[in-house]
Design a protein around this motif. Structure first.
Motif, PDB file in Angstrom:
ATOM      1  N   UNK A  96      34.531 -27.550 -16.988  1.00 40.70           N
ATOM      2  CA  UNK A  96      35.833 -28.114 -17.521  1.00 40.70           C
ATOM      3  C   UNK A  96      35.740 -28.906 -18.858  1.00 40.70           C
ATOM      4  N   UNK A  97      37.029 -29.404 -19.336  1.00 41.29           N
ATOM      5  CA  UNK A  97      36.853 -30.077 -20.649  1.00 41.29           C
ATOM      6  C   UNK A  97      35.958 -31.426 -20.391  1.00 41.29           C
ATOM      7  N   UNK A  98      36.078 -32.172 -19.234  1.00 41.76           N
ATOM      8  CA  UNK A  98      35.314 -33.348 -19.108  1.00 41.76           C
ATOM      9  C   UNK A  98      33.963 -33.284 -19.321  1.00 41.76           C
ATOM     10  N   UNK A  99      33.265 -31.896 -19.266  1.00 38.57           N
ATOM     11  CA  UNK A  99      32.023 -31.577 -19.434  1.00 38.57           C
ATOM     12  C   UNK A  99      31.656 -31.805 -21.163  1.00 38.57           C
ATOM     13  N   UNK A 100      32.675 -31.632 -21.912  1.00 39.23           N
ATOM     14  CA  UNK A 100      32.706 -31.586 -23.148  1.00 39.23           C
ATOM     15  C   UNK A 100      31.687 -33.092 -23.506  1.00 39.23           C
ATOM     16  N   UNK A 101      32.098 -34.325 -23.024  1.00 39.61           N
ATOM     17  CA  UNK A 101      31.676 -35.551 -23.176  1.00 39.61           C
ATOM     18  C   UNK A 101      30.562 -35.938 -22.384  1.00 39.61           C
ATOM     19  N   UNK A 102      30.611 -35.437 -21.158  1.00 38.77           N
ATOM     20  CA  UNK A 102      29.555 -35.810 -20.029  1.00 38.77           C
ATOM     21  C   UNK A 102      29.144 -34.822 -19.187  1.00 38.77           C
ATOM     22  N   UNK A 103      27.916 -34.606 -19.029  1.00 39.26           N
ATOM     23  CA  UNK A 103      27.231 -33.413 -18.236  1.00 39.26           C
ATOM     24  C   UNK A 103      27.684 -33.298 -16.789  1.00 39.26           C
ATOM     25  N   UNK A 104      28.124 -32.314 -16.402  1.00 39.45           N
ATOM     26  CA  UNK A 104      28.616 -32.035 -15.027  1.00 39.45           C
ATOM     27  C   UNK A 104      27.499 -31.238 -14.256  1.00 39.45           C
ATOM     28  N   UNK A 105      26.929 -31.935 -13.154  1.00 37.77           N
ATOM     29  CA  UNK A 105      25.610 -31.386 -12.628  1.00 37.77           C
ATOM     30  C   UNK A 105      26.150 -30.086 -12.070  1.00 37.77           C
ATOM     31  N   UNK A 106      25.158 -28.976 -11.990  1.00 32.55           N
ATOM     32  CA  UNK A 106      25.062 -27.801 -11.504  1.00 32.55           C
ATOM     33  C   UNK A 106      26.426 -26.911 -11.901  1.00 32.55           C
ATOM     34  N   UNK A 107      27.228 -27.385 -12.920  1.00 31.77           N
ATOM     35  CA  UNK A 107      28.226 -26.625 -12.953  1.00 31.77           C
ATOM     36  C   UNK A 107      27.956 -25.328 -13.799  1.00 31.77           C
ATOM     37  N   UNK A 108      27.101 -25.117 -14.282  1.00 33.08           N
ATOM     38  CA  UNK A 108      26.434 -23.865 -14.987  1.00 33.08           C
ATOM     39  C   UNK A 108      26.066 -22.712 -13.808  1.00 33.08           C
ATOM     40  N   UNK A 109      25.767 -23.329 -12.453  1.00 30.74           N
ATOM     41  CA  UNK A 109      25.076 -22.283 -11.650  1.00 30.74           C
ATOM     42  C   UNK A 109      26.044 -21.733 -10.747  1.00 30.74           C
ATOM     43  N   UNK A 110      27.382 -21.739 -10.973  1.00 27.52           N
ATOM     44  CA  UNK A 110      28.186 -20.765 -10.276  1.00 27.52           C
ATOM     45  C   UNK A 110      28.584 -19.532 -11.087  1.00 27.52           C
ATOM     46  N   UNK A 111      28.174 -18.369 -10.409  1.00 29.16           N
ATOM     47  CA  UNK A 111      28.427 -17.025 -11.474  1.00 29.16           C
ATOM     48  C   UNK A 111      29.822 -16.519 -11.351  1.00 29.16           C
ATOM     49  N   UNK A 112      30.656 -17.227 -10.359  1.00 29.18           N
ATOM     50  CA  UNK A 112      32.160 -16.821 -10.117  1.00 29.18           C
ATOM     51  C   UNK A 112      33.101 -17.689 -11.241  1.00 29.18           C
ATOM     52  N   UNK A 113      32.416 -19.061 -11.578  1.00 31.45           N
ATOM     53  CA  UNK A 113      33.563 -19.863 -12.017  1.00 31.45           C
ATOM     54  C   UNK A 113      33.914 -19.570 -13.423  1.00 31.45           C
ATOM     55  N   UNK A 114      33.225 -18.975 -14.393  1.00 32.55           N
ATOM     56  CA  UNK A 114      33.848 -18.492 -15.547  1.00 32.55           C
ATOM     57  C   UNK A 114      34.955 -17.499 -15.422  1.00 32.55           C
ATOM     58  N   UNK A 115      34.647 -16.600 -14.646  1.00 31.22           N
ATOM     59  CA  UNK A 115      35.944 -15.799 -14.363  1.00 31.22           C
ATOM     60  C   UNK A 115      37.191 -16.524 -13.815  1.00 31.22           C
ATOM     61  N   UNK A 116      36.923 -17.402 -12.870  1.00 34.77           N
ATOM     62  CA  UNK A 116      37.838 -18.205 -12.280  1.00 34.77           C
ATOM     63  C   UNK A 116      38.593 -19.137 -13.452  1.00 34.77           C
ATOM     64  N   UNK A 117      37.793 -19.652 -14.469  1.00 31.98           N
ATOM     65  CA  UNK A 117      38.506 -20.460 -15.403  1.00 31.98           C
ATOM     66  C   UNK A 117      39.391 -19.638 -16.251  1.00 31.98           C
ATOM     67  N   UNK A 118      38.727 -18.129 -16.710  1.00 30.99           N
ATOM     68  CA  UNK A 118      39.475 -17.176 -17.471  1.00 30.99           C
ATOM     69  C   UNK A 118      40.975 -16.741 -16.803  1.00 30.99           C
ATOM     70  N   UNK A 119      40.992 -16.683 -15.683  1.00 27.20           N
ATOM     71  CA  UNK A 119      42.192 -16.473 -15.033  1.00 27.20           C
ATOM     72  C   UNK A 119      43.248 -16.986 -15.496  1.00 27.20           C
ATOM     73  N   UNK A 120      43.342 -18.257 -15.652  1.00 29.22           N
ATOM     74  CA  UNK A 120      44.417 -19.305 -16.195  1.00 29.22           C
ATOM     75  C   UNK A 120      45.192 -18.610 -17.594  1.00 29.22           C
ATOM     76  N   UNK A 121      44.164 -17.790 -18.104  1.00 29.75           N
ATOM     77  CA  UNK A 121      44.550 -17.314 -19.450  1.00 29.75           C
ATOM     78  C   UNK A 121      45.283 -15.834 -19.328  1.00 29.75           C
TER      79      UNK A 121
END
Length: 267
Positions: A96-121
């Motif tokens: 999420x947007x908070x990761x622009x300034x501060x790394x969010x640990x393990x956020x990149x390891x979920x293969x479902x999350x990007x699709x979930x993020x795109x559903x808002x659009x």
């Protein structure tokens, strides 16, 4: 992976500042040449993107860490530069947007999350999804591309390793192989520079093809500060041969350079 192979330089902590800077600069000089080799791939992605966006589609960038931040930067600069709606080019970063300034640990390891993020659009088959991943193995990006492609979207990527899983997940891969980093594995360096260059080429070429540039001028740019207002006035002056005062009056009336020029000719 080439991006993880040892640096050509060693004992960095023993080098002088001058030698460190020269070494980094020498490595950076190789990046544009690597991008040049990928121009046919970039051209194919641009053509596919323009085709979908002319039909009303949008451009999405998905990535994690440095790659995600670069996508967010490129997307965020399109509205003020080209006057497009804020939801026409969208950058999504793992965590999420908070990761622009501060790394969010393990956020990149979920293969479902990007699709979930795109559903808002409310993604549609007219949209284009470009994954950005130096390594080419980021689960967030792989999963997002796979699901976007299955939904009928055009999919592309920008990676810095050949034959990657990210490239295999999309139709229009762009592989810019820049070689080992100056600091081993620090892909915010040459890989990040390569990704930035490719994104510059992609979004700029797309916006020009969509008619957002006249000659070499950003005629749809937002007049959001004094510098841009001054630039716009000079553009109107030069295009129409009018005085500075008339140029400013036209801009005040019509809101941007395109409107000022078209409004003047409608008189």
């Amino acid at each position: 992976m080439i991006t993880e192979t040892p640096s050509h330089y060693d004992h960095l902590e023993q080098m002088s500042v001058h030698d460190l800077l020269v070494g980094i600069n020498n490595e950076d000089k190789t990046v544009p040449l690597a991008v040049e080799k990928a121009i046919p791939q970039i051209e194919a992605l641009v053509a596919a993107t323009v085709d979908r966006m002319r039909a009303g589609g949008r451009l999405f960038y998905i990535g994690a860490g440095t790659s995600g931040r670069l996508g967010v930067v490129d997307a965020s600069e399109c509205p003020p530069t080209y006057g497009v709606p804020f939801d026409m080019v969208i950058g999504l970063i793992a965590g999420g947007d908070g990761a622009i300034r501060k790394a969010v640990e393990f956020a990149e390891d979920d293969p479902q999350q990007a699709w979930h993020d795109m559903q808002a659009y409310n993604l549609t088959p007219q949209d284009v999804v470009v994954g950005i991943a130096a390594s080419g193995r980021t689960p967030y990006v792989i999963g997002g591309l796979q699901q976007a492609r299955a939904a009928g979207c055009v999919t592309g990527c920008v990676v810095c390793n050949p034959g990657s899983a990210v490239a295999a997940a999309c139709e229009f891969p762009v592989e810019v192989v820049v070689g080992p980093e100056f600091v081993t594995g620090s892909t915010r360096m040459k890989s990040g520079t390569a990704q930035k260059l490719v994104l510059n080429m992609l979004s700029t070429s797309v916006m020009i093809q969509l008619g957002r540039v006249k000659g070499n001028k950003m005629i749809d740019m937002q007049l959001s500060n004094h510098k841009l207002q001054d630039r716009a006035a000079r553009m109107v002056e030069n295009e129409l041969g009018v005085s500075r005062e008339e140029a400013e009056a036209l801009l005040a009336q019509f809101g941007n350079v395109r409107g000022a020029i078209e409004g003047y000719h409608r008189r």
